[in-house]
Each structure stands twice: as C-alpha cells, then as structure tokens.
Design a protein around this motif. Structure first.
Motif, PDB file in Angstrom:
ATOM      1  N   THR A 574     -29.379  -6.820  14.466  1.00  0.00           N
ATOM      2  CA  THR A 574     -29.092  -5.418  14.204  1.00  0.00           C
ATOM      3  C   THR A 574     -28.342  -5.288  12.869  1.00  0.00           C
ATOM      4  O   THR A 574     -27.887  -6.276  12.286  1.00  0.00           O
ATOM      5  CB  THR A 574     -28.233  -4.828  15.326  1.00  0.00           C
ATOM      6  N   ALA A 575     -28.206  -4.044  12.416  1.00  0.00           N
ATOM      7  CA  ALA A 575     -27.497  -3.795  11.163  1.00  0.00           C
ATOM      8  C   ALA A 575     -26.036  -4.224  11.275  1.00  0.00           C
ATOM      9  O   ALA A 575     -25.449  -4.755  10.319  1.00  0.00           O
ATOM     10  CB  ALA A 575     -27.600  -2.319  10.792  1.00  0.00           C
ATOM     11  N   LEU A 576     -25.411  -4.015  12.450  1.00  0.00           N
ATOM     12  CA  LEU A 576     -24.022  -4.423  12.647  1.00  0.00           C
ATOM     13  C   LEU A 576     -23.891  -5.941  12.577  1.00  0.00           C
ATOM     14  O   LEU A 576     -22.950  -6.469  11.969  1.00  0.00           O
ATOM     15  CB  LEU A 576     -23.519  -3.912  13.996  1.00  0.00           C
ATOM     16  N   GLU A 577     -24.837  -6.648  13.187  1.00  0.00           N
ATOM     17  CA  GLU A 577     -24.810  -8.110  13.120  1.00  0.00           C
ATOM     18  C   GLU A 577     -24.954  -8.586  11.673  1.00  0.00           C
ATOM     19  O   GLU A 577     -24.301  -9.544  11.253  1.00  0.00           O
ATOM     20  CB  GLU A 577     -25.919  -8.695  13.993  1.00  0.00           C
ATOM     21  N   GLY A 578     -25.811  -7.915  10.919  1.00  0.00           N
ATOM     22  CA  GLY A 578     -25.966  -8.271   9.519  1.00  0.00           C
ATOM     23  C   GLY A 578     -24.699  -8.033   8.728  1.00  0.00           C
ATOM     24  O   GLY A 578     -24.344  -8.829   7.835  1.00  0.00           O
ATOM     25  N   LEU A 579     -23.972  -6.950   9.034  1.00  0.00           N
ATOM     26  CA  LEU A 579     -22.714  -6.662   8.355  1.00  0.00           C
ATOM     27  C   LEU A 579     -21.670  -7.733   8.671  1.00  0.00           C
ATOM     28  O   LEU A 579     -20.976  -8.221   7.774  1.00  0.00           O
ATOM     29  CB  LEU A 579     -22.206  -5.277   8.778  1.00  0.00           C
ATOM     30  N   LEU A 580     -21.555  -8.106   9.931  1.00  0.00           N
ATOM     31  CA  LEU A 580     -20.611  -9.154  10.319  1.00  0.00           C
ATOM     32  C   LEU A 580     -20.973 -10.491   9.672  1.00  0.00           C
ATOM     33  O   LEU A 580     -20.107 -11.230   9.215  1.00  0.00           O
ATOM     34  CB  LEU A 580     -20.594  -9.308  11.847  1.00  0.00           C
ATOM     35  N   TRP A 581     -22.259 -10.776   9.640  1.00  0.00           N
ATOM     36  CA  TRP A 581     -22.741 -12.039   9.072  1.00  0.00           C
ATOM     37  C   TRP A 581     -22.456 -12.117   7.575  1.00  0.00           C
ATOM     38  O   TRP A 581     -22.235 -13.202   7.039  1.00  0.00           O
ATOM     39  CB  TRP A 581     -24.230 -12.165   9.352  1.00  0.00           C
ATOM     40  N   GLY A 582     -22.477 -10.991   6.921  1.00  0.00           N
ATOM     41  CA  GLY A 582     -22.281 -10.977   5.476  1.00  0.00           C
ATOM     42  C   GLY A 582     -20.824 -10.911   5.047  1.00  0.00           C
ATOM     43  O   GLY A 582     -20.547 -11.007   3.841  1.00  0.00           O
ATOM     44  N   THR A 583     -19.891 -10.740   6.003  1.00  0.00           N
ATOM     45  CA  THR A 583     -18.484 -10.565   5.629  1.00  0.00           C
ATOM     46  C   THR A 583     -17.556 -11.616   6.236  1.00  0.00           C
ATOM     47  O   THR A 583     -16.779 -12.245   5.521  1.00  0.00           O
ATOM     48  CB  THR A 583     -17.989  -9.171   6.043  1.00  0.00           C
ATOM     49  N   LEU A 584     -17.628 -11.829   7.541  1.00  0.00           N
ATOM     50  CA  LEU A 584     -16.631 -12.662   8.218  1.00  0.00           C
ATOM     51  C   LEU A 584     -16.659 -14.133   7.795  1.00  0.00           C
ATOM     52  O   LEU A 584     -15.593 -14.708   7.529  1.00  0.00           O
ATOM     53  CB  LEU A 584     -16.791 -12.532   9.741  1.00  0.00           C
ATOM     54  N   PRO A 585     -17.817 -14.800   7.740  1.00  0.00           N
ATOM     55  CA  PRO A 585     -17.787 -16.206   7.314  1.00  0.00           C
ATOM     56  C   PRO A 585     -17.216 -16.401   5.907  1.00  0.00           C
ATOM     57  O   PRO A 585     -16.394 -17.292   5.681  1.00  0.00           O
ATOM     58  CB  PRO A 585     -19.261 -16.629   7.401  1.00  0.00           C
ATOM     59  N   LEU A 586     -17.643 -15.555   4.972  1.00  0.00           N
ATOM     60  CA  LEU A 586     -17.128 -15.672   3.614  1.00  0.00           C
ATOM     61  C   LEU A 586     -15.638 -15.366   3.568  1.00  0.00           C
ATOM     62  O   LEU A 586     -14.877 -16.023   2.842  1.00  0.00           O
ATOM     63  CB  LEU A 586     -17.892 -14.731   2.680  1.00  0.00           C
ATOM     64  N   ALA A 587     -15.196 -14.385   4.363  1.00  0.00           N
ATOM     65  CA  ALA A 587     -13.779 -14.047   4.400  1.00  0.00           C
ATOM     66  C   ALA A 587     -12.944 -15.220   4.901  1.00  0.00           C
ATOM     67  O   ALA A 587     -11.828 -15.453   4.416  1.00  0.00           O
ATOM     68  CB  ALA A 587     -13.558 -12.826   5.282  1.00  0.00           C
ATOM     69  N   SER A 588     -13.466 -15.984   5.860  1.00  0.00           N
ATOM     70  CA  SER A 588     -12.707 -17.133   6.372  1.00  0.00           C
ATOM     71  C   SER A 588     -12.476 -18.167   5.277  1.00  0.00           C
ATOM     72  O   SER A 588     -11.390 -18.762   5.189  1.00  0.00           O
ATOM     73  CB  SER A 588     -13.451 -17.770   7.554  1.00  0.00           C
ATOM     74  N   SER A 589     -13.479 -18.394   4.428  1.00  0.00           N
ATOM     75  CA  SER A 589     -13.320 -19.368   3.358  1.00  0.00           C
ATOM     76  C   SER A 589     -12.340 -18.871   2.293  1.00  0.00           C
ATOM     77  O   SER A 589     -11.555 -19.654   1.739  1.00  0.00           O
ATOM     78  CB  SER A 589     -14.670 -19.688   2.718  1.00  0.00           C
ATOM     79  N   ILE A 590     -12.371 -17.592   2.005  1.00  0.00           N
ATOM     80  CA  ILE A 590     -11.432 -17.039   1.023  1.00  0.00           C
ATOM     81  C   ILE A 590     -10.006 -17.128   1.546  1.00  0.00           C
ATOM     82  O   ILE A 590      -9.067 -17.475   0.805  1.00  0.00           O
ATOM     83  CB  ILE A 590     -11.818 -15.588   0.688  1.00  0.00           C
ATOM     84  N   LEU A 591      -9.809 -16.833   2.831  1.00  0.00           N
ATOM     85  CA  LEU A 591      -8.477 -16.975   3.420  1.00  0.00           C
ATOM     86  C   LEU A 591      -8.007 -18.421   3.376  1.00  0.00           C
ATOM     87  O   LEU A 591      -6.825 -18.693   3.121  1.00  0.00           O
ATOM     88  CB  LEU A 591      -8.498 -16.473   4.869  1.00  0.00           C
ATOM     89  N   ALA A 592      -8.915 -19.355   3.630  1.00  0.00           N
ATOM     90  CA  ALA A 592      -8.542 -20.774   3.585  1.00  0.00           C
ATOM     91  C   ALA A 592      -8.067 -21.163   2.191  1.00  0.00           C
ATOM     92  O   ALA A 592      -7.079 -21.906   2.037  1.00  0.00           O
ATOM     93  CB  ALA A 592      -9.730 -21.637   4.004  1.00  0.00           C
ATOM     94  N   ILE A 593      -8.745 -20.675   1.172  1.00  0.00           N
ATOM     95  CA  ILE A 593      -8.340 -20.982  -0.207  1.00  0.00           C
ATOM     96  C   ILE A 593      -6.981 -20.354  -0.518  1.00  0.00           C
ATOM     97  O   ILE A 593      -6.105 -20.998  -1.120  1.00  0.00           O
ATOM     98  CB  ILE A 593      -9.410 -20.479  -1.191  1.00  0.00           C
ATOM     99  N   LEU A 594      -6.767 -19.108  -0.097  1.00  0.00           N
ATOM    100  CA  LEU A 594      -5.498 -18.435  -0.373  1.00  0.00           C
ATOM    101  C   LEU A 594      -4.339 -19.090   0.368  1.00  0.00           C
ATOM    102  O   LEU A 594      -3.278 -19.346  -0.214  1.00  0.00           O
ATOM    103  CB  LEU A 594      -5.611 -16.957   0.019  1.00  0.00           C
TER     104      LEU A 594
END
Length: 628
Positions: A574-594
C-alpha cells in the motif's frame, strides 16, 4: 638532554625482582629501557617490549584495508565476477526511480521489494545520483570492508587486551570469508550488516553489565540499522553473537551485582530491539505474513555434505577459512583454557557447525524448513569473525616468544588466506557470467516499442540483472527467489529460468510451462546466449530475428503474442507501506551515525585482563597492566 616518558615511549621493559619500589631508569639512547623493581624477591624476569609488542594503531589497519581492497574494488571485480552484485545494483536502481514504491514490475511480472530489507540499496540509490549506480555500489562495499576491522577490534576488546584486539582487526582485512563474499558471492548486505551488528554487541555488553543508558540507545539503534541492511544476519547473529556476550557480562558482573539482573537487562535490550525492528521493517513483516515462502525447495551447494564433494568443500570451507583451518587446534586450546574465552569458543563452535551446511545433521534439525531456504556461507563469515579475538591472542603470545619469526609467519598466513579466494575466482567451476556485455540487448528492448512486451533471457546467468537495470521492459524471470509468486516457479524446484538447465528436469519443466503460457504474460522476446536452449525455443514457435556479438547472443520472437498487461497481485504494498519503507530504514542509519558522535562511550572496565603470559605473582600482573 631528553626527558624520560613513561610508559608511552617504552622500548624495553625489564622487570627485576630485587626488592624496593618500582623505579624508572634512563640509559644510553634515552627511552631505551624501563626497570621496574618489584618487592617479591625471587627469580628475575625480563620482558622486551619492542615495536612488535605494541598495539597496532587502528588507523594503520584501516589504511591496510584500503590498500588491499581499494584496488580490487576499483577493478570492479564484484560487478564482473560475483553472483549477486548486479542483483543489488538492480534493486538500487528501482529505489533511485521509485523511492516510495517497493513494487517492482520488472521481474516475475511484478514483485515486492519490501520482502528484502532496503537500507543497502537505498544508500546505493542516493549515491548513484552523484556517481552512478555501479560506482555507488563499489563505494558502499568499500565502506562495509572498512567497517569490518573497526567492528572486529571493538568486539575483540570484550574478550582480549588492546594488543591482541589490534591483531584481530588486522587479520580481519585478510579473512578469506570476507574476500569470498565480496568478490565471488557479491553479498554486500551480509558483509555490511555483520560489522554493524558487531558494533552493536559491545553496547549490549555495557548495558547488560552496568545498565549504561547511552549504551542501550546506541546498541539498539545500531541493531535496527543492521536489521534494515539484512534481516537474516541479524536474526541469527542475535543468538550466535549476543548469547556469548551476555554470558560474558554475567562473568564480568562483579560481586556487587546479581546474575539475574544482567540477564534481565539483556532480555530488555532484546525486547526493545525487537519492537524497533517490528516498526522499522513493518512492510517486510506484512509481506511475509501475507505471502509466506511456500515453494518447492531450490537446491544450493552450501546445504550439501561438503565432505562428499571436493569442489564444494573447497568453495565453502577451504577458501573462506584459509589458514584459519590450521589454527583450529590452537583456537580450541586457548579458548578452553581461559574462563572468559569459553563463551566465545562455544559460540564460534556452534556457528562453525552451521557454516558446514548439510555436512552434519544439526542445522537441519534445528532449522527445520528454514534449512531449505537459507544459504550457509553467511555462517562461515560469522564464524571466522568470531574466532579472530582468540587468533589475536595466539598471535600476541607468539610475538612474545619470537617476534620476528612470528610476524613473518602470521604475515604469510594472512597473505595466503586472502590469496586463496582470489585465485579460486580464476579456476572455480562455478561461473557467474556477470561480465557478459548486454548493451545490445538493452538497446533492442529500448527501441521501436519493444518494451511493451515481456522478455526472457536464456544462458545469461547472473547477467540478467544488468539487462533489467537499464531497460524499461519487464521480464517473467528474475534472480530473487523469495518474492516470486508465479506458479511456473513455485511449483518447481528451480531458481532462474535463464539457468534452467542447471536445475535438471525441474528447471526445464518450469521453462516449458513458461513458454506454454507466453501469451498470458505477453512474453514475445527471448534472448539466447546458450545454443542448448535454441531447439526448445524453436519448437515452441519462436523465430530468430537478430543476433549480436558474432552470433553469441540471438534474439527470438513470436508474432502472435499480445502486448503485456499488468498481472493483478495482492502482494502489492500500500501507499502507507511504501512511505514507511522509504523513511524508517534510512532514518535508523542516520540516527546511528549521529549517535556515534553525539553520545560518548563510557570507559569499559573489566574484572580480568588476559596477559601474554601468566604472571608469577599478582603484584607483577598489576604492574604489567599499568606498564601497558
């Protein structure tokens, strides 16, 4: 006149038990000798701490990793020799064009990329806007290679001292399993997620042992990042790596802490990480629950009994382990002799057995049906990394006895261990065919409206993703076994149709069924790179229309095939699944770097330090540790 420094610039450490207090003496040449006078009065012991007895700086190890793997990656060896590198480039190309839509119509008449954690491919996609897909892949792979010695060093510091840890990190640069997975298998997510998880494990130790809140945050974030790179490595690594570390935390808890408290904190860490992974990878869990993997098992050489096939034994045991095979008796001896190393030894031994695949019945008994889905070379990597702290300790003690000879011996072993997988690429009977030039195929599909139809490649091997990456045309075939739902695949124990003949009767029967249903899928064009398939294609009604590269690639077409139409599927996210897929994984890596920079690490204190030789007395051991 130079000033003495203690103990940073120490060249020789002479411990003399003659009575009195520790004192510093400066001899000719300045900084040449340090004499510790101990109050224990018996035999004398002299320990020389030369260049060979110092920890190797981590920056030097990183430069060594860059010097070794940088040129090999610059030659694009993974993209031209490995099995999966072009597969990951293909996945990344989809995110580069459709970041928030995991549904990819280019394979299997449509499949969901939400069935594979996206973080590796998303970083490749981001970098591709600057350097292109192929170089973006190589950059991410280089980052993974550089993270391995850093993570091994931090992991080894849980078990051994700084010097042995630096040796372990240096040896990780030459580990055959790393070279095998990078340059032969092309398993970028595996080689990236493993060091990320190893970086998380020391924080798991700190939190479990001392309730360090900062360690909990950083450890969980790194765990989420590792899971967003590759879920399989995390699922098994959470047991194989974390359980020995939790055991170690219990050993190191100190008299003032209870074992139950350490275990409870470890369980709390696991619960928080599990909840986080449930959120970050939610579209993946939805896809797996909606369509669990239910297909005929596809044979894989890593699941076989390696002792019954010399080629498999070489490919999945000798090449990944290299000279570590010779070190196995010493690993068992040193690991069993020290109480703090026994959890690590047991964890290594279990992982080692899993890496043998079907050689023993244990993996099949423990994994059940999952045994027929997994490939087991990833466990070989985990086992090799897990044993490096003990190998580093062995090297440290060998250096104490005969520094120059030990240094030459370990250097030769490291070079041989790295050379084995590189030489194996040239002689192996397993051919990925990833270097095949497919530009003519892409040009054909991109002109004259040919992309209105679906296509099939035969004999292209692992060059299929190269075709799919640079054309808008869709295929009924593909390289990703876990996401395919077409009955022509799931009812037969075969992987790619492009390599159907290698799967025997099941492979050829799956190909015949696909040709029989060509009109349903709009399958009009077939590209053949192996004359073996031409009689079957001709008999099914296709006619040769073009050829390329002096006839090595032929194009076949059928005139009665209608244009391809979308195949309805309830697996579409679904569109919601696509939104989550496009944001949360990348956000986890950015938080790890910060968080790696914003939250400082606390000094880790252990109750015991492994010395290169047993101290004669407790006070001598204390002074040895202070001098180091």
């Amino acid at each position: 006149m130079c000033k003495p420094t203690f103990p940073q610039n120490l060249r020789f450490l002479k411990m003399t038990k003659t009575g009195g207090r520790p004192e510093k003496t400066l001899e000719a040449g300045c900084e040449s000798k340090l004499v510790l006078t101990l109050n224990s009065g018996e035999d004398n012991r002299t320990v020389e701490t030369s260049y060979f007895s110092r920890p190797i700086p981590l920056r030097f190890i990183l430069l060594m990793a860059l010097a070794v793997h940088g040129p090999l990656l610059a030659l694009q060896l993974p993209l031209t020799n490995s099995y999966d590198a072009n597969f990951h480039v293909f996945f990344a190309s989809h995110y580069a064009h459709h970041w928030f839509d995991p549904w990819n119509p280019k394979w299997f008449a449509g499949f969901s990329q939400a069935t594979y954690p996206p973080l590796t491919h998303q970083w490749i996609a981001l970098l591709s806007y600057v350097v292109g897909l192929r170089f973006a892949y190589l950059i991410v792979q280089l980052i993974a290679v550089l993270l391995i010695p850093v993570s091994v060093y931090r992991y080894a510091r849980l078990w051994v001292d700084e010097r042995a840890s630096s040796y372990a990190a240096l040896f990780s640069v030459f580990v055959g399993a790393v070279a095998f997975l990078v340059y032969s298998a092309g398993q970028l997510p595996t080689t990236l997620s493993a060091p990320l998880y190893l970086l998380a494990v020391p924080y798991f130790y700190d939190w479990s042992r001392s309730a360090d809140g900062g360690a909990l945050i950083k450890g969980v974030i790194l765990t989420l990042t590792a899971g967003a790179v590759h879920h399989v490595t995390l699922i098994f690594g959470s047991v194989l790596f974390a359980f020995p570390v939790l055991w170690l935390a219990v050993i190191d808890r100190g008299e003032e802490r209870r074992s139950a408290s350490v275990v409870i904190r470890g369980i709390l860490f696991a619960v928080v990480a599990a909840v986080g992974l449930g959120i970050v990878l939610m579209p993946y869990w939805i896809a797996i629950i909606r369509h669990p993997i239910q297909q005929m098992p596809i044979p894989h050489a890593s699941r076989s009994n390696l002792l019954l096939n010399l080629t498999y034994f070489t490919n999945y045991f000798l090449v990944p382990y290299g000279m570590l095979v010779i070190a196995l008796p010493f690993i068992l001896w040193y690991g069993s002799a020290n109480r703090r190393l026994r959890p690590l030894l047991i964890g290594f031994w279990v992982t080692f057995i899993f890496g043998l695949g079907g050689t023993t019945p244990i993996p099949r008994l423990l994994l059940g049906r999952a045994f027929d889905i997994l490939t087991f070379e990833r466990f070989t990597l985990s086992a090799a990394l897990m044993t490096l702290p003990i190998v580093g300790l062995i090297a440290e003690r060998a250096m104490e006895r005969n520094p120059r000879r030990a240094a030459l011996g370990f250097a030769a072993a490291a070079i041989i261990t790295l050379a084995l997988p590189m030489a194996w690429i040239a002689v192996t009977p397993f051919s990925a065919n990833a270097s095949l030039n497919v530009d003519a195929v892409d040009n054909f599909l991109n002109r004259d409206g040919h992309d209105r139809y679906r296509y099939l490649t035969l004999g292209f091997g692992n060059a299929l993703p190269k075709v799919s990456t640079y054309t808008d045309a869709n295929s009924v075939d593909g390289e990703y076994n876990s996401a395919r739902l077409l009955p022509e695949f799931t009812h037969y124990g075969t992987a790619q149709l492009t390599s159907a003949k290698y799967f025997g009767t099941n492979g050829m029967e799956a190909l015949r069924m696909m040709l029989r249903h060509a009109s349903h899928y709009g399958l009009k064009y077939i590209f053949v790179h192996d004359p073996y398939y031409e009689p079957l294609v001709s008999f099914a009604g296709w006619k040769q229309v073009e050829s390329y590269d002096s006839g090595t690639i032929t194009v076949w077409s059928r005139e009665d095939i209608p244009p391809a139409r979308p195949i309805p599927s309830d697996a579409m996210p679904t569109a919601l699944e696509g939104l989550l897929w496009g944001t949360l994984p990348l956000a986890s890596s950015i938080l790890a770097i910060l968080f790696a920079f914003l939250i400082p690490d606390r000094q880790r204190v252990r109750s015991e330090v492994l010395l290169p030789f047993p101290p004669a007395a407790e006070r001598e051991g204390v002074l040895m540790r202070e001098a180091r």
